[in-house]
Scaffold this motif. Sequence first.
Motif, PDB file in Angstrom:
ATOM      1  N   ASP A   1      37.794  32.962  34.686  1.00  0.00           N
ATOM      2  CA  ASP A   1      37.618  33.875  36.268  1.00  0.00           C
ATOM      3  C   ASP A   1      37.095  35.046  36.469  1.00  0.00           C
ATOM      4  O   ASP A   1      36.743  35.608  37.221  1.00  0.00           O
ATOM      5  CB  ASP A   1      38.003  33.409  37.742  1.00  0.00           C
ATOM      6  N   TRP A   2      37.428  35.183  35.082  1.00  0.00           N
ATOM      7  CA  TRP A   2      36.933  36.985  34.568  1.00  0.00           C
ATOM      8  C   TRP A   2      37.669  37.812  35.374  1.00  0.00           C
ATOM      9  O   TRP A   2      37.265  39.240  35.778  1.00  0.00           O
ATOM     10  CB  TRP A   2      35.281  36.888  34.990  1.00  0.00           C
ATOM     11  N   LYS A   3      39.028  37.700  35.832  1.00  0.00           N
ATOM     12  CA  LYS A   3      39.175  38.793  36.509  1.00  0.00           C
ATOM     13  C   LYS A   3      40.165  39.371  35.998  1.00  0.00           C
ATOM     14  O   LYS A   3      39.849  39.514  34.527  1.00  0.00           O
ATOM     15  CB  LYS A   3      41.065  37.715  37.009  1.00  0.00           C
ATOM     16  N   PHE A   4      40.363  40.934  36.671  1.00  0.00           N
ATOM     17  CA  PHE A   4      40.389  42.248  35.416  1.00  0.00           C
ATOM     18  C   PHE A   4      41.264  42.861  36.306  1.00  0.00           C
ATOM     19  O   PHE A   4      42.072  42.875  37.639  1.00  0.00           O
ATOM     20  CB  PHE A   4      39.088  43.107  36.624  1.00  0.00           C
ATOM     21  N   SER A   5      42.044  43.584  35.307  1.00  0.00           N
ATOM     22  CA  SER A   5      43.745  44.046  36.377  1.00  0.00           C
ATOM     23  C   SER A   5      43.472  45.298  35.361  1.00  0.00           C
ATOM     24  O   SER A   5      43.186  45.579  34.314  1.00  0.00           O
ATOM     25  CB  SER A   5      44.604  43.480  35.960  1.00  0.00           C
ATOM     26  N   ALA A   6      43.840  45.922  35.955  1.00  0.00           N
ATOM     27  CA  ALA A   6      43.661  47.826  35.401  1.00  0.00           C
ATOM     28  C   ALA A   6      44.517  47.634  34.152  1.00  0.00           C
ATOM     29  O   ALA A   6      45.637  47.458  34.672  1.00  0.00           O
ATOM     30  CB  ALA A   6      43.725  49.261  36.270  1.00  0.00           C
ATOM     31  N   PRO A   7      44.844  48.890  33.773  1.00  0.00           N
ATOM     32  CA  PRO A   7      45.870  48.825  32.210  1.00  0.00           C
ATOM     33  C   PRO A   7      46.773  50.206  33.088  1.00  0.00           C
ATOM     34  O   PRO A   7      47.332  50.963  32.290  1.00  0.00           O
ATOM     35  CB  PRO A   7      44.969  49.380  31.564  1.00  0.00           C
ATOM     36  N   ILE A   8      47.837  49.283  34.153  1.00  0.00           N
ATOM     37  CA  ILE A   8      48.452  50.435  34.722  1.00  0.00           C
ATOM     38  C   ILE A   8      49.284  51.002  33.867  1.00  0.00           C
ATOM     39  O   ILE A   8      49.857  51.986  34.689  1.00  0.00           O
ATOM     40  CB  ILE A   8      49.757  49.547  35.816  1.00  0.00           C
ATOM     41  N   GLU A   9      50.013  50.645  32.850  1.00  0.00           N
ATOM     42  CA  GLU A   9      50.807  51.451  31.441  1.00  0.00           C
ATOM     43  C   GLU A   9      49.917  52.431  31.094  1.00  0.00           C
ATOM     44  O   GLU A   9      51.632  53.315  30.602  1.00  0.00           O
ATOM     45  CB  GLU A   9      51.007  50.622  30.599  1.00  0.00           C
ATOM     46  N   GLN A  10      49.198  52.447  31.542  1.00  0.00           N
ATOM     47  CA  GLN A  10      48.434  53.925  31.147  1.00  0.00           C
ATOM     48  C   GLN A  10      47.971  55.172  32.153  1.00  0.00           C
ATOM     49  O   GLN A  10      47.809  56.080  31.373  1.00  0.00           O
ATOM     50  CB  GLN A  10      47.556  53.398  30.046  1.00  0.00           C
ATOM     51  N   MET A  11      48.180  54.303  33.221  1.00  0.00           N
ATOM     52  CA  MET A  11      48.138  55.387  34.623  1.00  0.00           C
ATOM     53  C   MET A  11      48.948  56.681  34.737  1.00  0.00           C
ATOM     54  O   MET A  11      49.743  56.423  34.583  1.00  0.00           O
ATOM     55  CB  MET A  11      47.876  54.321  35.993  1.00  0.00           C
ATOM     56  N   ILE A  12      47.875  57.815  35.198  1.00  0.00           N
ATOM     57  CA  ILE A  12      49.285  58.760  35.100  1.00  0.00           C
ATOM     58  C   ILE A  12      49.169  58.490  36.758  1.00  0.00           C
ATOM     59  O   ILE A  12      48.354  57.595  37.757  1.00  0.00           O
ATOM     60  CB  ILE A  12      48.458  59.711  35.947  1.00  0.00           C
ATOM     61  N   PRO A  13      50.302  59.320  37.851  1.00  0.00           N
ATOM     62  CA  PRO A  13      51.010  58.668  38.978  1.00  0.00           C
ATOM     63  C   PRO A  13      49.757  58.590  39.806  1.00  0.00           C
ATOM     64  O   PRO A  13      49.721  57.856  40.558  1.00  0.00           O
ATOM     65  CB  PRO A  13      51.532  59.798  39.704  1.00  0.00           C
ATOM     66  N   GLU A  14      48.831  59.781  40.556  1.00  0.00           N
ATOM     67  CA  GLU A  14      47.965  59.496  41.151  1.00  0.00           C
ATOM     68  C   GLU A  14      46.922  58.312  40.600  1.00  0.00           C
ATOM     69  O   GLU A  14      47.114  57.566  41.802  1.00  0.00           O
ATOM     70  CB  GLU A  14      46.767  60.651  40.707  1.00  0.00           C
ATOM     71  N   GLY A  15      46.346  58.067  40.181  1.00  0.00           N
ATOM     72  CA  GLY A  15      46.213  56.621  39.453  1.00  0.00           C
ATOM     73  C   GLY A  15      46.569  55.523  39.789  1.00  0.00           C
ATOM     74  O   GLY A  15      46.563  54.568  40.243  1.00  0.00           O
ATOM     75  N   MET A  16      48.038  55.391  40.145  1.00  0.00           N
ATOM     76  CA  MET A  16      48.761  54.270  40.493  1.00  0.00           C
ATOM     77  C   MET A  16      48.881  54.051  41.483  1.00  0.00           C
ATOM     78  O   MET A  16      49.041  53.195  42.281  1.00  0.00           O
ATOM     79  CB  MET A  16      50.329  54.522  39.299  1.00  0.00           C
TER      80      MET A  16
END
Length: 188
Positions: free
Chosen positions: A102-117
Motif C-alpha cells: 500500500d506504499w506506506k512511507f516511514s521517515a528514516p528516524i535513525e537519521q533524524m536530528i532532535p528537532e526533526g524527531m
Amino acid sequence: MNGTGRIQVARKVVGVGSVGTRAWVLLMDTLNGVEPLFLQAKEAQPSVLAEYCGRSQYANQGERVVTGQHLMQAQSDIFLGWTRARGDDGVDRDSYLRQLRDWKFSAPIEQMIPEGMTFYARMCGWTLARAHARSGDRVALAAYLGGSNAFDEAIADFAETYADQNERDYAAFQAAVDDGTAQATTEI
C-alpha cells in the motif's frame, strides 16, 4: 477468471501480529499481461473483544475489519474489501482483501536530528489521534478528555514508563545472551 484473465495464488508467511491466521497473495492479470495487480487476502477471525463486548453486528469478520479501517482512515485502499471462501480443509473462512503493497512511507528516524524527531513524533501523534477520533463521537471524546492537561500528562507518563520497561527488557535480553541462556544473531 471467466476467460478474461488469470489469477495465481500463493500462501504468505505473516508477521508476528498475524501468527495463526492465513494470508494469501493473489496475482491477478489481464489477458494482455500488461497490468498485474497484487492483492493480499488475510484471514479475519472474531475480535478478541467479542468475549467481553458481545458478538459483532457483522456476519463476516472481514467486513468488520474493513468497516473499522474505513472509520479510522481518512482514505482507504480502493481495493479494500472482504469475502468468505472455503479452504482446502472444507472450512469457510472470512478474509479481508487489500493491495499487497500500500506504499506506506516511514521517515528514516535513525537519521533524524532532535528537532526533526520532535516534529515527526508530533505528526505521528496527531495522525493517531485523528484516526481514533474518527472512530467515535468526537464531541463525547472531547468532553471526556476535558480542557486540562491531565490526559496529556497521563499519556506522557505511560510512554516514559513503557520506554523504561523496554530498556530493562533489552538489558535482560543482553544479559541472557552474554551468559548463554539465550541466542541472538545479527546475520539475518
